[in-house]
Design a protein around this motif. Structure first.
Motif, PDB file in Angstrom:
ATOM      1  N   VAL A  78      -0.752  29.491  77.991  1.00  0.00           N
ATOM      2  CA  VAL A  78      -0.101  28.533  77.099  1.00  0.00           C
ATOM      3  C   VAL A  78      -0.933  28.335  75.830  1.00  0.00           C
ATOM      4  CG1 VAL A  78       0.659  26.136  76.850  1.00  0.00           C
ATOM      5  CG2 VAL A  78       1.094  27.369  78.973  1.00  0.00           C
ATOM      6  N   PHE A  79      -2.269  28.351  75.984  1.00  0.00           N
ATOM      7  CA  PHE A  79      -3.159  28.241  74.818  1.00  0.00           C
ATOM      8  C   PHE A  79      -3.151  29.516  73.975  1.00  0.00           C
ATOM      9  CE2 PHE A  79      -5.318  24.562  76.820  1.00  0.00           C
ATOM     10  CZ  PHE A  79      -5.442  23.757  75.696  1.00  0.00           C
ATOM     11  N   GLY A  80      -2.642  30.611  74.517  1.00  0.00           N
ATOM     12  CA  GLY A  80      -2.634  31.867  73.780  1.00  0.00           C
ATOM     13  C   GLY A  80      -3.828  32.740  74.095  1.00  0.00           C
ATOM     14  N   LEU A 232       0.488  20.396  72.933  1.00  0.00           N
ATOM     15  CA  LEU A 232       0.968  20.737  74.268  1.00  0.00           C
ATOM     16  C   LEU A 232       1.729  19.559  74.852  1.00  0.00           C
ATOM     17  CD1 LEU A 232      -2.233  22.421  75.765  1.00  0.00           C
ATOM     18  CD2 LEU A 232      -0.366  23.520  74.543  1.00  0.00           C
ATOM     19  N   GLN A 233       2.781  19.855  75.615  1.00  0.00           N
ATOM     20  CA  GLN A 233       3.568  18.820  76.268  1.00  0.00           C
ATOM     21  C   GLN A 233       3.587  19.095  77.763  1.00  0.00           C
ATOM     22  OE1 GLN A 233       5.533  16.714  73.993  1.00  0.00           O
ATOM     23  NE2 GLN A 233       6.236  15.315  75.593  1.00  0.00           N
ATOM     24  N   LEU A 234       3.216  18.084  78.559  1.00  0.00           N
ATOM     25  CA  LEU A 234       3.278  18.178  80.013  1.00  0.00           C
ATOM     26  C   LEU A 234       4.486  17.384  80.472  1.00  0.00           C
ATOM     27  CD1 LEU A 234       1.855  19.287  82.535  1.00  0.00           C
ATOM     28  CD2 LEU A 234       0.547  17.162  82.654  1.00  0.00           C
ATOM     29  N   GLU A 235       5.439  18.075  81.086  1.00  0.00           N
ATOM     30  CA  GLU A 235       6.713  17.468  81.439  1.00  0.00           C
ATOM     31  C   GLU A 235       6.963  17.616  82.933  1.00  0.00           C
ATOM     32  OE1 GLU A 235       9.093  20.016  79.104  1.00  0.00           O
ATOM     33  OE2 GLU A 235       8.814  18.902  77.234  1.00  0.00           O
ATOM     34  N   GLY A 236       7.900  16.812  83.423  1.00  0.00           N
ATOM     35  CA  GLY A 236       8.282  16.891  84.825  1.00  0.00           C
ATOM     36  C   GLY A 236       8.460  15.521  85.434  1.00  0.00           C
ATOM     37  N   ASP A 237       8.700  15.509  86.740  1.00  0.00           N
ATOM     38  CA  ASP A 237       8.866  14.270  87.477  1.00  0.00           C
ATOM     39  C   ASP A 237       7.488  13.741  87.859  1.00  0.00           C
ATOM     40  OD1 ASP A 237       9.574  12.163  89.049  1.00  0.00           O
ATOM     41  OD2 ASP A 237      10.711  13.311  90.525  1.00  0.00           O
ATOM     42  N   ARG A 238       7.175  12.534  87.440  1.00  0.00           N
ATOM     43  CA  ARG A 238       5.854  11.969  87.707  1.00  0.00           C
ATOM     44  C   ARG A 238       5.635  11.680  89.183  1.00  0.00           C
ATOM     45  NH1 ARG A 238       5.611   5.935  85.270  1.00  0.00           N
ATOM     46  NH2 ARG A 238       3.710   5.972  86.509  1.00  0.00           N
ATOM     47  N   GLY A 241       7.549  17.111  92.583  1.00  0.00           N
ATOM     48  CA  GLY A 241       8.171  18.275  91.972  1.00  0.00           C
ATOM     49  C   GLY A 241       7.216  19.031  91.079  1.00  0.00           C
ATOM     50  N   PHE A 242       7.758  19.936  90.292  1.00  0.00           N
ATOM     51  CA  PHE A 242       6.945  20.787  89.438  1.00  0.00           C
ATOM     52  C   PHE A 242       6.673  20.104  88.095  1.00  0.00           C
ATOM     53  CE2 PHE A 242       9.229  24.053  92.044  1.00  0.00           C
ATOM     54  CZ  PHE A 242       8.117  24.425  92.780  1.00  0.00           C
ATOM     55  N   LYS A 243       5.518  20.429  87.535  1.00  0.00           N
ATOM     56  CA  LYS A 243       5.150  19.990  86.185  1.00  0.00           C
ATOM     57  C   LYS A 243       5.101  21.226  85.298  1.00  0.00           C
ATOM     58  CE  LYS A 243       3.862  15.958  88.045  1.00  0.00           C
ATOM     59  NZ  LYS A 243       4.548  15.860  89.303  1.00  0.00           N
ATOM     60  N   VAL A 244       5.629  21.109  84.097  1.00  0.00           N
ATOM     61  CA  VAL A 244       5.692  22.239  83.160  1.00  0.00           C
ATOM     62  C   VAL A 244       4.827  21.931  81.953  1.00  0.00           C
ATOM     63  CG1 VAL A 244       7.176  23.702  81.745  1.00  0.00           C
ATOM     64  CG2 VAL A 244       8.020  22.825  83.929  1.00  0.00           C
ATOM     65  N   LEU A 245       3.898  22.835  81.650  1.00  0.00           N
ATOM     66  CA  LEU A 245       3.056  22.729  80.465  1.00  0.00           C
ATOM     67  C   LEU A 245       3.542  23.742  79.445  1.00  0.00           C
ATOM     68  CD1 LEU A 245       0.435  21.528  79.147  1.00  0.00           C
ATOM     69  CD2 LEU A 245      -0.776  23.500  80.106  1.00  0.00           C
ATOM     70  N   ARG A 246       3.925  23.255  78.274  1.00  0.00           N
ATOM     71  CA  ARG A 246       4.408  24.145  77.223  1.00  0.00           C
ATOM     72  C   ARG A 246       3.804  23.754  75.883  1.00  0.00           C
ATOM     73  NH1 ARG A 246       9.336  25.011  77.877  1.00  0.00           N
ATOM     74  NH2 ARG A 246       9.908  23.653  79.598  1.00  0.00           N
ATOM     75  N   ALA A 247       3.720  24.718  74.986  1.00  0.00           N
ATOM     76  CA  ALA A 247       3.207  24.479  73.635  1.00  0.00           C
ATOM     77  C   ALA A 247       4.387  24.317  72.687  1.00  0.00           C
ATOM     78  CB  ALA A 247       2.312  25.633  73.189  1.00  0.00           C
ATOM     79  N   ILE A 248       4.433  23.188  71.977  1.00  0.00           N
ATOM     80  CA  ILE A 248       5.478  22.997  70.977  1.00  0.00           C
ATOM     81  C   ILE A 248       4.957  23.310  69.574  1.00  0.00           C
ATOM     82  CG2 ILE A 248       6.741  21.334  72.362  1.00  0.00           C
ATOM     83  CD1 ILE A 248       5.465  19.096  70.850  1.00  0.00           C
ATOM     84  N   LYS A 249       3.635  23.531  69.484  1.00  0.00           N
ATOM     85  CA  LYS A 249       3.011  24.022  68.252  1.00  0.00           C
ATOM     86  C   LYS A 249       1.733  24.737  68.645  1.00  0.00           C
ATOM     87  CE  LYS A 249       0.556  22.529  64.083  1.00  0.00           C
ATOM     88  NZ  LYS A 249       0.082  21.390  63.276  1.00  0.00           N
ATOM     89  N   ASN A 250       1.499  25.911  68.107  1.00  0.00           N
ATOM     90  CA  ASN A 250       0.290  26.678  68.431  1.00  0.00           C
ATOM     91  C   ASN A 250      -0.042  27.603  67.269  1.00  0.00           C
ATOM     92  OD1 ASN A 250      -1.844  28.031  69.565  1.00  0.00           O
ATOM     93  ND2 ASN A 250      -0.800  28.517  71.487  1.00  0.00           N
ATOM     94  N   ARG A 251      -1.112  27.297  66.563  1.00  0.00           N
ATOM     95  CA  ARG A 251      -1.540  28.128  65.441  1.00  0.00           C
ATOM     96  C   ARG A 251      -2.236  29.406  65.899  1.00  0.00           C
ATOM     97  NH1 ARG A 251      -3.960  23.136  61.788  1.00  0.00           N
ATOM     98  NH2 ARG A 251      -1.972  22.513  60.851  1.00  0.00           N
ATOM     99  N   TYR A 252      -2.560  29.494  67.175  1.00  0.00           N
ATOM    100  CA  TYR A 252      -3.333  30.636  67.672  1.00  0.00           C
ATOM    101  C   TYR A 252      -2.586  31.444  68.726  1.00  0.00           C
ATOM    102  CZ  TYR A 252      -6.718  27.351  65.744  1.00  0.00           C
ATOM    103  OH  TYR A 252      -7.370  26.461  64.930  1.00  0.00           O
ATOM    104  N   GLY A 253      -1.341  31.157  68.947  1.00  0.00           N
ATOM    105  CA  GLY A 253      -0.609  31.894  69.976  1.00  0.00           C
ATOM    106  C   GLY A 253       0.870  31.575  69.927  1.00  0.00           C
ATOM    107  N   SER A 254       1.572  32.071  70.931  1.00  0.00           N
ATOM    108  CA  SER A 254       3.018  31.911  71.009  1.00  0.00           C
ATOM    109  C   SER A 254       3.387  30.536  71.548  1.00  0.00           C
ATOM    110  CB  SER A 254       3.606  32.994  71.925  1.00  0.00           C
ATOM    111  OG  SER A 254       4.982  32.764  72.161  1.00  0.00           O
ATOM    112  N   ASN A 256       6.325  30.362  73.139  1.00  0.00           N
ATOM    113  CA  ASN A 256       7.361  30.752  74.100  1.00  0.00           C
ATOM    114  C   ASN A 256       6.846  30.792  75.535  1.00  0.00           C
ATOM    115  OD1 ASN A 256       9.301  31.155  72.041  1.00  0.00           O
ATOM    116  ND2 ASN A 256       8.497  33.211  71.645  1.00  0.00           N
ATOM    117  N   GLU A 257       5.551  30.527  75.728  1.00  0.00           N
ATOM    118  CA  GLU A 257       4.971  30.564  77.067  1.00  0.00           C
ATOM    119  C   GLU A 257       5.008  29.178  77.710  1.00  0.00           C
ATOM    120  OE1 GLU A 257       4.212  33.269  78.468  1.00  0.00           O
ATOM    121  OE2 GLU A 257       4.032  34.683  76.796  1.00  0.00           O
TER     122      GLU A 257
END
Length: 284
Positions: A78-80, A232-238, A241-254, A256-257
């Motif tokens: 996720v960090f690239g 980075l945004q950490l989402e999911g049911d507190r 269940g599963f937690k999803v870590l995604r990048a909504i802005k990344n100057r050093y990588g994608s 889409n991961e």
């Protein structure tokens, strides 16, 4: 010569600046979102400043430092490819989602090879130690500190020689020269700029924890997302269940991961086969 500037008002929803306060933002139409911000202007005559020291692009690449790779594939991808030295990263998520747990695990892993500092403005060192003992994240090179003073944190970042500094959370940090309360637009903006400058100059990777509003957006001014390099945004049911870590802005990588985690007694653990795990929970 520095001169105290006028007070301006910034919308915490859309970031628009207004010279006067009103109950409703004239740009986005939201109510009670204009917050006071104190501006400080500096006046200098032409020729008083120092000439900037320049370098070629090739020479800057020659001094490039390797990324901080944790070995947790879900985080590194996720960090690239790992945390970039001197980068400023923001991790946001709703309360109780596992932000502090995930960063404490990351700090523990990286402390096996680097000096890492975890600064908390919300918990005492004893509280952090209890959670670290429960998670088994008591690395010998992992240092703890409690502070809400941005000036002290910036000095520590610039002079203490840490490879990674985590600040939990940016909404609790305040600049001593600003009279407004912690979490206000002026405090968040100026504290982030101060910590970012210290991180860039020292080459220290900086990880900031950010709160989110009840609508799910990052609390504070929109300029906060522009200042940092990675969001980075950490989402999911507190509650499970599963937690999803995604990048909504990344100057050093994608951007889409995504990384998928599951909470257990030892913290957030990567889901090695997300497809199989998700299909197993599907109701036919």
């Amino acid at each position: 010569m520095a001169k105290k500037g006028a007070v301006q008002y910034v919308c915490s929803k859309c970031g628009v600046i207004s010279a006067t306060w009103s109950g409703r933002c004239f740009s986005c139409g939201e109510w009670n979102t204009l917050e006071e911000q104190l501006t400080v202007t500096k006046f200098s005559s032409l020729g008083r400043g120092s000439v900037l020291k320049t370098q070629t692009v090739n020479s800057s690449l020659a001094k490039d430092q390797p990324r901080l790779v944790s070995g947790m594939s879900e985080i590194d991808v996720v960090f690239g490819g790992g945390v970039v030295a001197g980068s400023v990263n923001l991790l946001a998520g709703q309360p109780g989602i596992g932000k502090s747990t995930l960063l404490l695990q990351l700090a523990h892993i990286l402390s096996n090879q680097h000096n890492v500092l975890y600064i908390s403005g919300e918990e005492s060192a004893h509280q952090i130690g209890l959670r670290a003992a429960r998670l088994g994240t008591t690395g010998k090179n992992l240092q703890l500190a409690t502070s809400t003073i941005a000036d002290d944190i910036a000095s520590t970042i610039g002079k203490a020689g840490y490879k990674l500094v985590i600040v939990d959370s940016i909404q609790t940090v305040t600049c001593q020269d600003i009279a407004s309360a912690a979490g206000s637009v002026s405090q968040i903006t100026n504290s982030t700029q101060l910590l970012s400058a210290a991180a860039k100059q020292s080459g220290t990777a900086l990880l900031l924890v950010g709160h989110v509003t009840k609508e799910g957006s990052i609390a504070g001014p929109k300029v906060l997302e522009h200042i940092v390099d990675v969001v980075l945004q950490l989402e999911g049911d507190r509650y499970g269940g599963f937690k999803v870590l995604r990048a909504i802005k990344n100057r050093y990588g994608s951007t889409n991961e995504a990384g998928i985690f599951e909470m257990n007694d030892f913290g957030l653990q990567p889901v090695t086969n997300p497809s199989a795990a998700l299909l197993a929970e599907r109701q036919i």
